[in-house]
Design an enzyme around this catalytic site. Sequence first.
Site, PDB file in Angstrom:
ATOM      1  N   ASP A 121       0.778  -1.238   0.000  1.00 20.38           N
ATOM      2  CA  ASP A 121       0.000   0.000   0.000  1.00 20.38           C
ATOM      3  C   ASP A 121       0.809   1.288   0.000  1.00 20.38           C
ATOM      4  OD1 ASP A 121      -2.568   0.795  -0.381  1.00 20.38           O
ATOM      5  OD2 ASP A 121      -3.105   0.907   1.732  1.00 20.38           O
ATOM      6  N   HIS A 390       2.083   4.007   6.289  1.00 24.01           N
ATOM      7  CA  HIS A 390       2.027   4.730   5.017  1.00 24.01           C
ATOM      8  C   HIS A 390       0.928   5.791   4.989  1.00 24.01           C
ATOM      9  CE1 HIS A 390      -0.939   1.481   4.293  1.00 24.01           C
ATOM     10  NE2 HIS A 390      -1.570   2.414   3.607  1.00 24.01           N
TER      11      HIS A 390
END
Length: 984
Positions: A121, A390
């Site tokens: 991701d 992230h």
Amino acid sequence: VYFLFFFQESMHAYAANVYTSVVEELMKGKQRKFIAVEQEFFRLWWDAVATDAHKQQVSCTRAVLPANKESMLFSGLKEGQSTSPFAFCPGLVINKFCFAEGHGFLYETFGIRPQFSWHVDPFGASATTPTLFALAGFNAHLISRIDYDLKADMQKNKKLQFVWQGSPSLSEREAIFTHVMDQYSYCTPSQIPFSNRSGFYWNGIAAFPDPPKDGVYPNMSLPVTNTNIHLYAQTMVANIKERAAWFRTSDVLWPWGCDKQFFNASVQYSNMDLLLDYINKHSDEFGVTVQYATVGDYFQAVYSRNLTWEIRDSQDFLPYSTEPFQAWTGFYTSRSTLKGVARRASSLLYAGESFFTQYVRKHPASSICKCEALKQLQSLRWAVSEVQHHDGITGTESPKVKDMYMNNLMYGMFNVKKLMASIIFDMNNAKKNGEVYSSVYNKDSGIPDVDQYVVVYNPLAWNITTFVTVSVSHLGMSVYDELGHSVPAQVQSSAESHSTYDLYILVEISGLSYRKYHVKPLNGKQSAFVGRSVKYKRKDVTHADQRSGQLLPVVNNCYQLLFDQNTNLMHSITERETNQTVQLTQEFLEYHVNGDVTKGPISDNYLFAPNASAVPVSKAVGLEVVFGNLVTEIRQYFYSNVTAQNYIYAVYTRMYTVPEGYDGKLLCHRIEQEYSVGPLELNREAVLRTSTNLNSRKLLYTDSNGYQIQKRPFKAYVNNTVARNYYPMVQTAYIEDDTTRLMLLAERAHGVSSQGNGQVEVMLHRRLWNNLQWDLNYNLTLNDSSVVRPVIWLILGTKAVTNILYRTSGLVLEHRPVVMFGALSGDKPKLPGQLQQNSVHGSPVTVPPNLHLQTLSIPGWRYSSNHAEQVHSVHMGKQKQGDADFSRILLRIRHLYEVGEDPVLSQPVMVNLKSLLQGLGSVMRVEERSLTGTWDVNTLKRWKWKTAQYPNKGFANSTETSENCVVTVHPKEIRTFFVYFQSQ
């Protein structure tokens, strides 16, 4: 959902149910498997939710269903305590190895050592990450988000799998097989032709804030029945075959699940079982067989095919775009304040670890409770690790989650500051009712008008000469060292406050040592120098006479800066040793961006989509210069017009002059700039553009995780060329021509670009609002009205000189000295001639300038470093008993240079660990370990994948082992050790 909700909210709504229900379901079928990717959620579940029965079931599933010597529950690793977003660990990803905490938890609790990454991701893929995973003992690496057009091309040509040599210097030694997920990425395709509901998601979509009491969730897929099972099978097989055409082997990785799935694992597995059984019973018809698998199972199958794979060099997958006008380059700068605090927290943790380690080694019978001290450190370890997510450090979270990260970081920093102050107290036999104020960064804490000590700790394993800055309330000040000798210092008016002054103290400190400086109001003896302020008339830059040559020089031993007195802007820099002059001017500009989705592409937390070229923001510039014997500060104020009351931007440029007898090489060769930016108007993105006469051909260089340099040639695109030529600058960026290089070193991450020949622009701040419904629903519009104050150091010189300077300078910027204030009331005056350095342990720890002491800490892990013993302890239920292990020291040493980068500094370095650490005690034993500490490198045998250059498949040992505690560190190596000392 890290970016939308608190951990606790997600745990309550669905995450705890994932682990609880999955563990129960895994017990019901030996064929079933599962991977978990958010280590933070699992740790929270294990520590706070899991019952003894659940914990026993986890142990049973491990025993019953090994997957490549891993638990099916732990073969996948992702963010949290495992990896970082593409390139953004604050303090640089390799500084904390943020995933080491997660690996330590898994190994200590389960005897598990992950061997495969799951990096699906993060928004792009760094070339440093595969190197780090190889050093951690991983066999294969999995990524997903890369540029849409590049992925389409790789997919078409069956090149989504390759052996990635992420480091040019380590090349094949630390290469790793890498799998790029296809266009469907990591989620199960949800469209099914026979239903208007999504398919394959039988437990539906997680509901917030509370799970539905009746167990009925939104958008639950049609259950598998006799009437639709063939349709389900056809849909699944068609997708499997479509994907199979994009890969070289007949093994297809088909991820089943997505974000926020498997919170009701019973309904998921019962439908999955029926579907898999049906396909396998009709395999002749469908032409496929299917089975539950982990990522490890998949990579084992591909490895066993014994194919020859292409090699990818050290080029990364940045920037990342999903569509022509969707360049994910805005997040390089989003939430600049969070990026700055995260980096400072990482730096403070680095200092606190070595400070505490030395203290424990030299003061075994101390008055400080070691277990409590370790908890203080651990609070910052976890805070620094979790912000690596992230959707954390990237600034792509909602405001309330950003506040959670900030609160956790500030709490951890407070704990570590308090610990360091306590250690200073204890070692100085101070009265316990005294006070020590700990401050780590410039000017965030003043000292009262009484005699005070300023305690300064150098966290680097080099001798440093630098300035520390403290706020004082008098212009007349004196500074003395431990022997009563006067210390060079300068006092001047503060640019930030009318009621205080800035006191610059020149400090000279050995590696991992501290000094005490006595600061007192002037009493007739030698005083600090006083800076002299000269204010110049504000100038209209739009009507300046370009022909007039009135230039104001500001000079130190390394540079001459000229300022154009018609504009108050910088005109040029001359490097005095070579007499090389570079024309250089700086200006602030803003990109105007769209916030209305009906009118075109938008900028948001993630995306940068400028309407047009950047627009200059100021028409007038004010100038003030504070001239001093040690520090000269040029203050430039940028106004919207000549009569405006308030400035909107400011630059504070500092140049240092070091007296004879001090090593001033690094200080002299940096031009330090601090900026004040904001509050911005809505839908503005602020950049500082530096324009030179260097013939750089729009070629930019930026660092990758602070570990290595990436070449960034300017690329022309049909659409969105400006945004797609932005790159992450975690610490370093530079432009150069045939002879001269201009380097920028940053103390937080930014976006950076070279949009013109001889230009480099740094995005410093963003303030955005848009009406995209998804962004509005989750408050992801980045309406950031803050003022940010980032710092960048400029270094100008020949390529050879800047090569020598920038690696050490970058670390000196990142790990500035820790400053603590206080009256140390039990401190006995030293006798003349006594050692002036106060290392916490005795003799200083210093390494050569091409090495960096990456880690010196007491991790406290209670696992045995003997793997067989650790596995036995886990199976016997004896793990994690007793106090933390304070006898094991974790040591990492990193070589800073690439092969061939410098004729001297790129050479291998021989290090005698006994000599290096002699100040901590007598080294009894050294074990070389993998990067995160869980493997003995002598037993670590990573898979070696066949390539045309290296046709022999087999196992690869990562490093040559040490003998007699003497190790040779080669260019770009990171060597990790457990060190044990003789007891005292």
